[in-house]
Scaffold this motif. Sequence first.
Motif, PDB file in Angstrom:
ATOM      1  N   SER A 259       0.831  -1.198   0.000  1.00 50.43           N
ATOM      2  CA  SER A 259       0.000   0.000   0.000  1.00 50.43           C
ATOM      3  C   SER A 259       0.871   1.255   0.000  1.00 50.43           C
ATOM      4  N   ASP A 344      -5.646   1.619   0.662  1.00 57.02           N
ATOM      5  CA  ASP A 344      -5.320   0.201   0.455  1.00 57.02           C
ATOM      6  C   ASP A 344      -6.072  -0.343  -0.757  1.00 57.02           C
ATOM      7  N   ALA A 347      -4.648   0.904  -3.917  1.00 48.93           N
ATOM      8  CA  ALA A 347      -3.352   0.261  -4.149  1.00 48.93           C
ATOM      9  C   ALA A 347      -3.546  -1.112  -4.787  1.00 48.93           C
TER      10      ALA A 347
END
Length: 521
Positions: A259, A344, A347
């Motif tokens: 991340s 996150d 990502a």
Amino acid sequence: QNGVFYYVQLPSYDTHEAYMHHNDEIFKTHIIGTDTSLDRVLVSRQTSPEFMNYTDGRYLWEIITFKDCSYEFAGVYQTSFAEIWYRKSTTAKWNKLFDMNDMVSNIFYFNNKIYYNSLKNAPNGSIKMLDLNNQVAAPKTILPEQADPISYYAIAQTKNYLIVPLKKNGVTTYSKFIYLPTNKITASPFKENTSSTQYWAVNMNKNDSVLIQREGWTNYPQLTNAVIGSPKETPDKYLTLNSLPFADNLIVEEIEVLSYDGTLVPLTIIRRKDLQLNGNNVAIVMGYGAYGDPVLTNYFHRSYAMLANKGVVCCLAHVRGGGEKGNNWHIGGMKQSKPNSWKDFNACAEYLIAKGYTSAKHLACEGASAGGILIGRAITERPDLWACAVPEVGVLNVLRSEYSSHGKSQNDEYGALENINEFFALMESDALLHIQKGTKYPAMLVTTGWDDPRVNSWLCAKFAAAAQNATASNKLVLLKVNYNAGHFGGSAGKQTAMKEAAKKYAFMLWQCGFDKTNKYD
């Protein structure tokens, strides 16, 4: 039991009417065959002011009783944890057994002892025991904190065993068995060779029989019956599910994605074994990231396996805010740390694009309920990453959620308006506030149930209206209201639910440019 059941009487059955969270609810018992005017009040604001006058979001969730136990217990929850109260009889005064700071999630009873899961000084959880005959003594730790977190929502109890499941790498479960007469701990005596193996007590007051549910990402659950202490398993006679005929075509990849801040985020990818990673595949990413709830196989709809067999890359992002890696993973995605959840998530999207699984013009995302925060902020922060988004019954205007029928009951997860730091965290998490005029947003299908008591329809509708007004992409932004539904589902039955799911995925495939002539169709 014996024709008696417990129920909760609400102050109003109109889900559009806000009331002071749960303080005006009345817990009653009813004897089947008698007039409801004879129902006995167990707990109300008048009878139990000890825990029915909270104004900070704490609320009575359940009354708990156990066979051969002279105590009655009450669980007062604030999202993840509970205060546990107890009393000797229905007319006695309630006393507090565990405080919210004890971080207790659920309790079990054996031989006048309470077993419970606690996250206090143990982010992955521990099993402790309190002797009700000697409450002044310090609780005894039975299962100390492990390297892997406890799946506390799936703990099961039989007559003599407490079955404690844990999560390896955030997604795969395995269990430890505590023999309650001696507190001896052993590994599961049964095979645990799937992503999730869960145990259900069949008759906890009489024996150690269990229903075993084994489940993976690419097949239906398999159910067997067994008795702890015997290796024999028999298929469940009430529910037998055949394997999907195309399961061998699929592969499951369990990876971790880096991340934005260097944190490794688990990502589950389901796809065909022979799929070419050339960037031309439609991909769908699902996420939740709230309440410490991990995205396990029970979140996974078999539609994903069917879509994967048609050449779609289906993914589940185990972002912070969930419980895949214990309580610290949850804390890392709530309130002021909530941005970690959607960062996150994005990502994971960037990883899928970089590795050729898909491209931005073929990428869709979906999430529901509190997952609406995740989806709403993922697409408002990085609209360029996504071709389509489907937030279902989603919290898309979290800054105003205290004014919904849920009141302040979710403040412990989202934040409170009167707390200045949490107020700004709510603003940052609010998808509606981040809609910008003239931005090219992805296509959206925003869904809501008119009678939803958890996420009122206006929380979804305001976001949809703002997105329709602001987007410059000429892509569809649709609001779909089910006037026969609440928080998911409706009253029209399973066939209608399947049709609604088909419409949702058809919209995703359409907006992501799915090639209906591909060789897998």
